[in-house]
Motif scaffolding. Structure first.
Motif, PDB file in Angstrom:
ATOM      1  N   HIS A 179       1.130  -1.097  -0.255  1.00 44.81           N
ATOM      2  CA  HIS A 179       0.282  -0.305  -0.086  1.00 44.81           C
ATOM      3  C   HIS A 179       0.806   0.929   0.009  1.00 44.81           C
ATOM      4  O   HIS A 179       1.908   1.611   0.711  1.00 44.81           O
ATOM      5  N   PRO A 180       0.384   2.305  -1.007  1.00 47.13           N
ATOM      6  CA  PRO A 180       1.944   3.364  -1.056  1.00 47.13           C
ATOM      7  C   PRO A 180       1.267   4.164   0.830  1.00 47.13           C
ATOM      8  O   PRO A 180       2.640   4.682   0.308  1.00 47.13           O
ATOM      9  N   ALA A 181       0.647   4.267   1.233  1.00 45.18           N
ATOM     10  CA  ALA A 181       1.395   4.636   2.931  1.00 45.18           C
ATOM     11  C   ALA A 181       1.716   4.363   3.593  1.00 45.18           C
ATOM     12  O   ALA A 181       2.644   4.530   4.302  1.00 45.18           O
ATOM     13  N   ALA A 182       1.723   2.665   3.529  1.00 44.43           N
ATOM     14  CA  ALA A 182       2.723   2.219   3.652  1.00 44.43           C
ATOM     15  C   ALA A 182       4.133   1.744   3.538  1.00 44.43           C
ATOM     16  O   ALA A 182       5.163   2.550   4.086  1.00 44.43           O
ATOM     17  N   ILE A 183       4.383   2.177   2.246  1.00 46.97           N
ATOM     18  CA  ILE A 183       5.768   2.809   1.204  1.00 46.97           C
ATOM     19  C   ILE A 183       6.358   4.019   1.779  1.00 46.97           C
ATOM     20  O   ILE A 183       7.575   3.772   2.524  1.00 46.97           O
ATOM     21  N   ALA A 184       5.613   5.005   1.934  1.00 50.37           N
ATOM     22  CA  ALA A 184       5.422   6.282   2.597  1.00 50.37           C
ATOM     23  C   ALA A 184       6.524   6.638   3.621  1.00 50.37           C
ATOM     24  O   ALA A 184       7.115   6.863   4.469  1.00 50.37           O
ATOM     25  N   ALA A 185       4.991   5.321   4.851  1.00 50.67           N
ATOM     26  CA  ALA A 185       6.277   5.676   5.860  1.00 50.67           C
ATOM     27  C   ALA A 185       7.267   4.704   6.669  1.00 50.67           C
ATOM     28  O   ALA A 185       8.400   5.138   7.220  1.00 50.67           O
ATOM     29  N   ALA A 186       7.131   3.825   5.827  1.00 47.11           N
ATOM     30  CA  ALA A 186       8.866   3.443   5.828  1.00 47.11           C
ATOM     31  C   ALA A 186       9.734   3.786   5.266  1.00 47.11           C
ATOM     32  O   ALA A 186      10.917   3.859   5.621  1.00 47.11           O
ATOM     33  N   TYR A 187       9.735   4.851   4.068  1.00 50.62           N
ATOM     34  CA  TYR A 187      10.497   5.532   3.582  1.00 50.62           C
ATOM     35  C   TYR A 187      10.959   6.284   4.231  1.00 50.62           C
ATOM     36  O   TYR A 187      12.448   7.262   4.317  1.00 50.62           O
ATOM     37  N   ARG A 188      10.007   7.437   4.893  1.00 49.41           N
ATOM     38  CA  ARG A 188      10.626   7.993   5.743  1.00 49.41           C
ATOM     39  C   ARG A 188      11.346   7.294   7.629  1.00 49.41           C
ATOM     40  O   ARG A 188      12.006   8.414   8.633  1.00 49.41           O
ATOM     41  N   GLU A 189      10.672   6.423   7.975  1.00 50.79           N
ATOM     42  CA  GLU A 189      11.175   5.661   9.056  1.00 50.79           C
ATOM     43  C   GLU A 189      12.161   4.886   9.102  1.00 50.79           C
ATOM     44  O   GLU A 189      13.333   4.344  10.203  1.00 50.79           O
ATOM     45  N   ASP A 190      12.460   3.918   7.655  1.00 48.80           N
ATOM     46  CA  ASP A 190      13.828   2.675   7.670  1.00 48.80           C
ATOM     47  C   ASP A 190      14.672   3.284   6.756  1.00 48.80           C
ATOM     48  O   ASP A 190      14.395   3.380   5.306  1.00 48.80           O
ATOM     49  N   GLU A 191      15.522   3.594   7.172  1.00 51.87           N
ATOM     50  CA  GLU A 191      16.764   3.847   6.313  1.00 51.87           C
ATOM     51  C   GLU A 191      17.363   2.017   5.096  1.00 51.87           C
ATOM     52  O   GLU A 191      17.634   2.606   3.715  1.00 51.87           O
ATOM     53  N   ASP A 192      16.498   1.832   5.737  1.00 56.98           N
ATOM     54  CA  ASP A 192      16.736   0.223   4.310  1.00 56.98           C
ATOM     55  C   ASP A 192      15.997   0.898   3.188  1.00 56.98           C
ATOM     56  O   ASP A 192      16.780   1.365   1.877  1.00 56.98           O
ATOM     57  N   GLN A 193      14.845   1.230   3.647  1.00 54.13           N
ATOM     58  CA  GLN A 193      13.497   0.875   2.960  1.00 54.13           C
ATOM     59  C   GLN A 193      13.832   2.684   1.493  1.00 54.13           C
ATOM     60  O   GLN A 193      13.528   3.103   0.613  1.00 54.13           O
ATOM     61  N   HIS A 194      14.632   3.141   2.558  1.00 55.26           N
ATOM     62  CA  HIS A 194      15.236   5.048   1.563  1.00 55.26           C
ATOM     63  C   HIS A 194      16.321   3.879   0.934  1.00 55.26           C
ATOM     64  O   HIS A 194      16.004   5.055   0.089  1.00 55.26           O
ATOM     65  N   LEU A 195      16.601   3.831   1.358  1.00 64.18           N
ATOM     66  CA  LEU A 195      18.116   3.091  -0.052  1.00 64.18           C
ATOM     67  C   LEU A 195      17.515   2.839  -1.321  1.00 64.18           C
ATOM     68  O   LEU A 195      18.075   3.167  -1.664  1.00 64.18           O
ATOM     69  N   ARG A 196      16.404   1.822  -1.102  1.00 66.77           N
ATOM     70  CA  ARG A 196      15.637   0.920  -1.689  1.00 66.77           C
ATOM     71  C   ARG A 196      14.712   2.183  -2.718  1.00 66.77           C
ATOM     72  O   ARG A 196      14.681   1.550  -4.129  1.00 66.77           O
ATOM     73  N   SER A 197      15.128   2.919  -2.292  1.00 71.53           N
ATOM     74  CA  SER A 197      13.907   3.618  -3.264  1.00 71.53           C
ATOM     75  C   SER A 197      14.552   4.939  -3.917  1.00 71.53           C
ATOM     76  O   SER A 197      14.358   6.418  -4.642  1.00 71.53           O
ATOM     77  N   GLN A 198      15.753   4.671  -4.069  1.00 68.71           N
ATOM     78  CA  GLN A 198      17.113   5.855  -4.458  1.00 68.71           C
ATOM     79  C   GLN A 198      16.442   5.270  -6.198  1.00 68.71           C
ATOM     80  O   GLN A 198      16.740   6.588  -6.957  1.00 68.71           O
ATOM     81  N   TYR A 199      16.140   4.808  -6.704  1.00 68.12           N
ATOM     82  CA  TYR A 199      16.372   4.328  -8.290  1.00 68.12           C
ATOM     83  C   TYR A 199      14.954   5.506  -8.320  1.00 68.12           C
ATOM     84  O   TYR A 199      14.521   5.399  -9.818  1.00 68.12           O
ATOM     85  N   ILE A 200      14.298   5.432  -7.620  1.00 68.97           N
ATOM     86  CA  ILE A 200      12.898   6.428  -7.983  1.00 68.97           C
ATOM     87  C   ILE A 200      13.068   8.466  -8.492  1.00 68.97           C
ATOM     88  O   ILE A 200      12.759   8.201  -9.896  1.00 68.97           O
ATOM     89  N   SER A 201      14.078   8.470  -8.150  1.00 68.44           N
ATOM     90  CA  SER A 201      14.978   9.940  -7.919  1.00 68.44           C
ATOM     91  C   SER A 201      16.036   9.721  -9.282  1.00 68.44           C
ATOM     92  O   SER A 201      15.436  10.784 -10.663  1.00 68.44           O
ATOM     93  N   VAL A 202      16.266   8.705  -9.858  1.00 67.09           N
ATOM     94  CA  VAL A 202      16.697   8.336 -10.884  1.00 67.09           C
ATOM     95  C   VAL A 202      16.333   8.440 -12.120  1.00 67.09           C
ATOM     96  O   VAL A 202      16.225   9.024 -13.185  1.00 67.09           O
ATOM     97  N   PHE A 203      15.265   7.366 -11.945  1.00 73.98           N
ATOM     98  CA  PHE A 203      14.445   7.270 -13.272  1.00 73.98           C
ATOM     99  C   PHE A 203      13.884   9.163 -13.321  1.00 73.98           C
ATOM    100  O   PHE A 203      12.468   8.782 -14.166  1.00 73.98           O
ATOM    101  N   LYS A 204      13.110   9.776 -12.883  1.00 72.74           N
ATOM    102  CA  LYS A 204      12.687  10.947 -12.361  1.00 72.74           C
ATOM    103  C   LYS A 204      13.435  12.067 -13.121  1.00 72.74           C
ATOM    104  O   LYS A 204      13.294  13.083 -14.515  1.00 72.74           O
ATOM    105  N   GLU A 205      14.723  11.626 -13.769  1.00 76.32           N
ATOM    106  CA  GLU A 205      16.090  12.567 -14.263  1.00 76.32           C
ATOM    107  C   GLU A 205      15.919  12.689 -16.320  1.00 76.32           C
ATOM    108  O   GLU A 205      15.462  11.983 -15.808  1.00 76.32           O
TER     109      GLU A 205
END
Length: 274
Positions: free
Chosen positions: A128-154
């Motif tokens: 669920h997108p809200a679960a992803i958003a919370a993990a991105y804010r609170e969990d360093e592992d998920q924050h690192l896993r999600s770095q590809y998104i900023s690359v895809f926006k370039e």
């Protein structure tokens, strides 16, 4: 075995794979990035043989007949509207919805916003997108896993993914997807404007708001080797379902479950849908 179908809506003509007869229980399957309806070929065929009417469209930007050029045309509101328009054209007032990766994100939104239309939801890989958003804010592992998104926006993302015979695009599949499918995706996304359209899903996220909790019966399927979504978001997913909830974990499976473990996924689907 699956057949090809074209579904014409106000937004344009969607190409699709389908299986089973029109009288069967309706199931709509949504693909992810950087894929197409091809990823659901096996599942669509099996569902059709089991008596369901399964349809997997190439979504907005992936179908040549629905490929707007503006980033703003890839907001979640438009993607959800496409799901309902496709269902309307098929004559489905209520249907089962299955999504993988970005298709799962669209599924979460559709089920949360239109529970009257969705009989059951199955989300594969993407929580669920809200679960992803919370993990991105609170969990360093998920924050690192999600770095590809900023690359895809370039702006250079298209060129980077398609350079050297799409070497970076091919590498994304981690040798977990059939080579014939990878060739299909590379061919499709090498068409003029196709990769930009696919990446616009990421670029349009600035307009998207996380959906509310889902009230319809929901199954979430996650692979323990998923590189994009870690256990924090996966295990928190159930907090965002108020209806009957089922969490299925596939050991050693990666992000590419529909193609890597199609039989296991089909078995879970058949049980959930029945």
């Amino acid at each position: 075995m699956s057949d090809h179908l074209q579904i014409t809506t106000a937004a344009g003509a969607f190409d699709a794979l389908c299986g089973g007869s029109a009288g069967g229980q309706p199931v709509l399957l949504l693909h992810g990035f950087p894929q197409a309806s091809t990823e659901w070929g096996h599942v669509v065929g099996e569902l059709g043989r089991a008596g369901f009417h399964a349809v997997a469209p190439d979504q907005r930007g992936y179908s040549p007949g629905v490929r707007p050029e503006e980033v703003g045309d890839y907001r979640m509101d438009d993607l959800v509207a496409d799901v309902l328009a496709i269902a309307d054209e098929l004559g489905w007032s209520r249907f089962d919805l299955v999504g993988h990766d970005w298709g799962a994100a669209v599924g979460w939104h559709t089920a949360a916003e239109h529970p009257d239309r969705i009989r059951t939801l199955t989300a594969v890989s993407a929580p669920h997108p809200a679960a992803i958003a919370a993990a991105y804010r609170e969990d360093e592992d998920q924050h690192l896993r999600s770095q590809y998104i900023s690359v895809f926006k370039e702006r250079s993302a298209e060129k980077r993914l398609l350079a050297d015979n799409a070497a970076a695009l091919r590498q994304m599949f981690e040798y977990r997807v059939p080579p014939s499918h990878i060739e299909d995706y590379v061919t499709r996304l090498s068409e003029p404007g196709a990769m930009t359209a696919a990446l616009n899903w990421y670029r349009a996220t600035r307009w998207n708001v996380a959906p509310e909790a889902v009230s319809v019966p929901t199954m979430y399927v996650w692979g323990t080797e998923d590189v994009a979504f870690g256990s924090t978001a996966a295990l928190a997913c159930g907090k965002w379902v108020t209806g009957a909830y089922r969490f299925e974990m596939l050991e050693d499976a990666s992000h590419w479950i529909p193609e890597e473990a199609p039989d296991a996924l089909t078995a879970l689907l058949l049980d959930h849908l029945r």
